[in-house]
Design a protein around this motif. Structure first.
Motif, mmCIF file in Angstrom:
data_model
loop_
_atom_site.group_PDB
_atom_site.id
_atom_site.type_symbol
_atom_site.label_atom_id
_atom_site.label_comp_id
_atom_site.label_asym_id
_atom_site.label_seq_id
_atom_site.Cartn_x
_atom_site.Cartn_y
_atom_site.Cartn_z
ATOM 1 N N GLU A 1 -10.910 -15.607 16.033
ATOM 2 C CA GLU A 1 -11.541 -14.268 16.124
ATOM 3 C C GLU A 1 -12.021 -13.495 14.677
ATOM 4 O O GLU A 1 -13.110 -12.890 15.039
ATOM 5 N N PHE A 2 -11.544 -14.100 13.859
ATOM 6 C CA PHE A 2 -12.192 -13.875 12.350
ATOM 7 C C PHE A 2 -13.554 -14.530 12.047
ATOM 8 O O PHE A 2 -14.544 -13.943 11.858
ATOM 9 N N ILE A 3 -13.421 -15.847 12.136
ATOM 10 C CA ILE A 3 -14.485 -16.763 12.050
ATOM 11 C C ILE A 3 -15.512 -16.450 12.693
ATOM 12 O O ILE A 3 -16.946 -16.378 12.096
ATOM 13 N N PHE A 4 -15.497 -16.502 14.260
ATOM 14 C CA PHE A 4 -16.555 -16.288 14.836
ATOM 15 C C PHE A 4 -16.966 -14.912 15.551
ATOM 16 O O PHE A 4 -18.072 -14.750 16.378
ATOM 17 N N ALA A 5 -16.121 -13.972 15.165
ATOM 18 C CA ALA A 5 -16.301 -12.614 15.628
ATOM 19 C C ALA A 5 -16.446 -11.513 14.731
ATOM 20 O O ALA A 5 -17.432 -10.992 14.181
ATOM 21 N N PHE A 6 -15.280 -11.295 14.110
ATOM 22 C CA PHE A 6 -15.115 -10.100 12.973
ATOM 23 C C PHE A 6 -16.065 -10.204 11.718
ATOM 24 O O PHE A 6 -16.778 -9.295 11.419
ATOM 25 N N TRP A 7 -16.033 -11.365 11.136
ATOM 26 C CA TRP A 7 -16.521 -11.858 9.812
ATOM 27 C C TRP A 7 -18.192 -11.440 10.163
ATOM 28 O O TRP A 7 -18.930 -10.737 9.599
ATOM 29 N N PRO A 8 -18.774 -12.299 11.026
ATOM 30 C CA PRO A 8 -20.190 -12.204 11.507
ATOM 31 C C PRO A 8 -20.541 -10.701 11.857
ATOM 32 O O PRO A 8 -21.888 -10.359 11.321
ATOM 33 N N VAL B 1 -11.491 4.601 -0.376
ATOM 34 C CA VAL B 1 -11.066 4.030 0.860
ATOM 35 C C VAL B 1 -11.457 2.662 0.960
ATOM 36 O O VAL B 1 -10.583 1.357 1.024
ATOM 37 N N LEU B 2 -12.857 2.333 0.663
ATOM 38 C CA LEU B 2 -13.130 1.144 0.560
ATOM 39 C C LEU B 2 -12.655 0.142 -0.638
ATOM 40 O O LEU B 2 -12.416 -0.913 -0.465
ATOM 41 N N PHE B 3 -12.510 0.689 -1.651
ATOM 42 C CA PHE B 3 -12.041 0.145 -2.971
ATOM 43 C C PHE B 3 -10.395 -0.333 -2.406
ATOM 44 O O PHE B 3 -10.204 -1.478 -2.800
ATOM 45 N N VAL B 4 -9.526 0.549 -2.014
ATOM 46 C CA VAL B 4 -8.559 -0.014 -1.714
ATOM 47 C C VAL B 4 -8.288 -1.030 -0.418
ATOM 48 O O VAL B 4 -7.525 -1.837 -0.517
ATOM 49 N N THR B 5 -9.174 -0.772 0.610
ATOM 50 C CA THR B 5 -9.144 -1.543 1.990
ATOM 51 C C THR B 5 -9.879 -2.665 2.240
ATOM 52 O O THR B 5 -10.165 -3.222 2.961
ATOM 53 N N PHE B 6 -10.916 -2.775 0.998
ATOM 54 C CA PHE B 6 -11.947 -4.014 1.208
ATOM 55 C C PHE B 6 -11.422 -5.253 1.946
ATOM 56 O O PHE B 6 -10.549 -5.784 1.147
ATOM 57 N N TYR B 7 -11.414 -5.627 3.176
ATOM 58 C CA TYR B 7 -10.598 -6.682 3.826
ATOM 59 C C TYR B 7 -10.474 -7.946 3.230
ATOM 60 O O TYR B 7 -9.447 -8.527 3.449
ATOM 61 N N PRO B 8 -11.530 -8.443 2.633
ATOM 62 C CA PRO B 8 -11.155 -9.862 1.782
ATOM 63 C C PRO B 8 -9.820 -9.769 1.146
ATOM 64 O O PRO B 8 -9.003 -10.591 1.112
ATOM 65 N N HIS B 9 -9.602 -8.611 0.321
ATOM 66 C CA HIS B 9 -8.491 -8.553 -0.782
ATOM 67 C C HIS B 9 -7.236 -8.119 -0.096
ATOM 68 O O HIS B 9 -6.184 -8.056 -0.799
ATOM 69 N N LEU B 10 -7.287 -7.363 0.860
ATOM 70 C CA LEU B 10 -6.392 -6.234 1.335
ATOM 71 C C LEU B 10 -4.934 -6.840 1.666
ATOM 72 O O LEU B 10 -3.988 -6.189 1.187
ATOM 73 N N ILE B 11 -4.761 -7.860 2.111
ATOM 74 C CA ILE B 11 -3.522 -8.448 2.371
ATOM 75 C C ILE B 11 -2.606 -9.030 1.537
ATOM 76 O O ILE B 11 -1.511 -8.878 1.264
ATOM 77 N N ALA B 12 -3.558 -10.094 0.653
ATOM 78 C CA ALA B 12 -2.699 -10.628 -0.247
ATOM 79 C C ALA B 12 -3.504 -10.916 -1.698
ATOM 80 O O ALA B 12 -3.296 -11.811 -2.547
ATOM 81 N N GLY B 13 -4.476 -9.846 -2.111
ATOM 82 C CA GLY B 13 -5.090 -9.709 -3.245
ATOM 83 C C GLY B 13 -6.198 -10.718 -3.447
ATOM 84 O O GLY B 13 -6.696 -10.997 -2.265
#
Length: 464
Positions: free
Chosen positions: A7-14, A155-167
């Motif tokens: 779901e991430f690779i073929f939907a959310f990310w693109p 909000v974007l600085f804190v939550t930008f999803y590439p780094h949000l979960i584990a840096g």
């Protein structure tokens, strides 16, 4: 949502990628940022929507404190320090409540024969990372090196999803200027190619290497009641390598994803198992955490400016805090303490003037790191002692060759060779060229990884 999922690779990310650049083309810049911030919050909520109010509350609190600190420049230093202390305390209390409350209650119950009921709180996803990111922001605001007046930007600085979960753990001043560059608002083919290249390397590390090593480590730490010499060393080395390929794989994927949006995240790993000293190891391992510990804990404690004894104390205290940050348990405390003591020992050794051959420095460092990871991985002290006992149990070598053992040893040997001798992903990125050779290489990594999606597994640092 996991990077290593369909779901991430073929939907959310693109979808987020295409929509972001379409909005940047036809709408004011703030709309693209708003979309990316909203998408990042959706990404976070996919895992557990119950944690969404928590991260929003944390963002609101720190944004407000950052504004107050930023606007208090003309006020007395005492008021500014008070505001900073209140901001940091709020973050530490939040982290402490969710991550360490049950650990403290358990120890109180044990020491005083009390019967306080455990809170049994679910650890919010990524809380350690977004908390440290925002503490760094508050300190930078206090120092005058970070000011943010737009809530959307923050909000974007804190939550930008590439780094949000584990840096990686980010600094505001190194991130937000990138979102505001005019050239970053349009697709840059070179960044897309390099980003996907690094992402595929990270995906391969996680899915093919780390997830193959995981059962070996799990069997030894969590299932087996006793271990032979070979089993114990296989267990410890498998986890040492699993952790590296899992976490560096996540960092590679984060860097690759961000690069498609023309954002450069800081490097988090630089072949740490090539380190020839423990100091060198921490310059290469989880580099943004090392930077945070140095800039926001070690230096404020006094660094090396207050004499040798205080320097050694500051080193041990900094790594002890780093151990506690990683998890609520005595095993993490011991792990952090060991690394702090190792830093002191290296400095004391340096004063002797004795120089070891480079290979022996590497061997001592790697063995120490491998031993210390046993505490990091073990769920209990008993599990750690079980592995250590097996590693020095010369009466039960356990070298009975069969296909399972041969496959296990070959896997550990191959991945060890890659970690110690091969170029890392960032070095490979420097040599990357968008041509047919690299296109075939990327395709092979991607297809092979996708075909290996027999089960979607979490990243190790999701639980820290």
């Amino acid at each position: 949502m996991l990077f290593n999922s369909y779901e991430f690779i073929f939907a959310f990310w693109p979808i987020t990628f295409i929509a972001y650049f379409l909005l940047n083309r036809f709408c004011p810049p703030v709309v693209g940022k708003l979309w990316l911030a909203a998408a990042s919050l959706f990404f976070y909520s996919w895992w557990s929507i119950k944690s969404l109010p928590l991260i929003l509350g944390s963002i609101a609190f720190n944004y407000l404190m950052g504004r107050l600190i930023g606007h208090s420049g003309s006020k007395s230093p005492k008021i500014r320090r008070l505001l900073l202390t209140a901001g940091i305390s709020g973050n530490v209390l939040l982290l402490g409540y969710y991550k360490y409350a049950d650990f403290l209650i358990t120890n109180v119950n044990s020491l005083f024969a009390a019967h306080i009921k455990l809170l049994e709180l679910a650890l919010p996803l990524g809380i350690s990372f977004f908390t440290f990111t925002q503490i760094a922001y508050l300190v930078d605001a206090y120092r005058g090196s970070a000011k943010e007046y737009s809530i959307v930007n923050y909000v974007l600085f804190v939550t930008f999803y590439p780094h949000l979960i584990a840096g990686p753990i980010l600094h505001h001043k190194e991130m937000m200027p990138q979102f505001d560059r005019v050239r970053s608002k349009q697709i840059i083919p070179g960044n897309v190619a390099r980003g996907f290249f690094v992402f595929c390397i990270g995906l391969f590390k996680k899915v093919i290497i780390a997830d193959t090593l995981a059962p070996i480590a799990t069997q030894g730490f969590d299932v087996s009641t006793q271990l032979s010499l070979v089993d114990a060393w296989s267990t410890s080395l498998a986890y040492t390598l699993q952790l590296y390929f899992d976490f560096s794989g996540y960092s590679d994927m984060a860097i690759g994803i961000a690069l498609l949006f023309n954002i450069k995240l800081p490097i988090n790993f630089n072949s740490p198992y090539k380190a020839v000293s423990i100091q060198d190891f921490w310059r290469r391992w989880h580099m943004t955490l090392s930077r945070f510990l140095k800039d926001y804990i070690y230096i404020p404690l006094g660094g090396n400016r207050k004499g040798k004894v205080r320097t050694y104390f500051n080193l041990v205290a900094t790594f002890l805090i780093g151990g506690i940050w990683h998890g609520a348990g005595w095993t993490f405390i011991i792990w952090g303490l060991l690394h702090g003591i190792a830093q002191v020992v290296q400095r004391l050794w340096g004063k002797t003037g004795i120089t070891l051959p480079r290979w022996s420095g590497w061997l001592i460092t790697f063995l120490f790191v491998n031993f210390s990871w046993v505490f990091f991985r073990a769920k209990t002290m008993e599990d750690a002692m079980k592995v250590f006992h097996g590693m020095f149990n010369f009466q039960n070598i356990g070298l009975v060759l069969n296909l399972d053992l041969i496959g296990k040893l070959l896997m550990i040997g191959a991945t060890f060779t890659i970690a110690v001798l091969a170029r890392n992903s960032m070095e490979m990125k420097l040599h990357f060229k968008p041509n047919l050779k690299y296109a075939a290489y990327i395709a092979a990594l991607f297809v092979f990884s996708i075909l290996y999606f027999n089960q979607v597994s979490e990243f190790l640092y999701f639980t820290f």
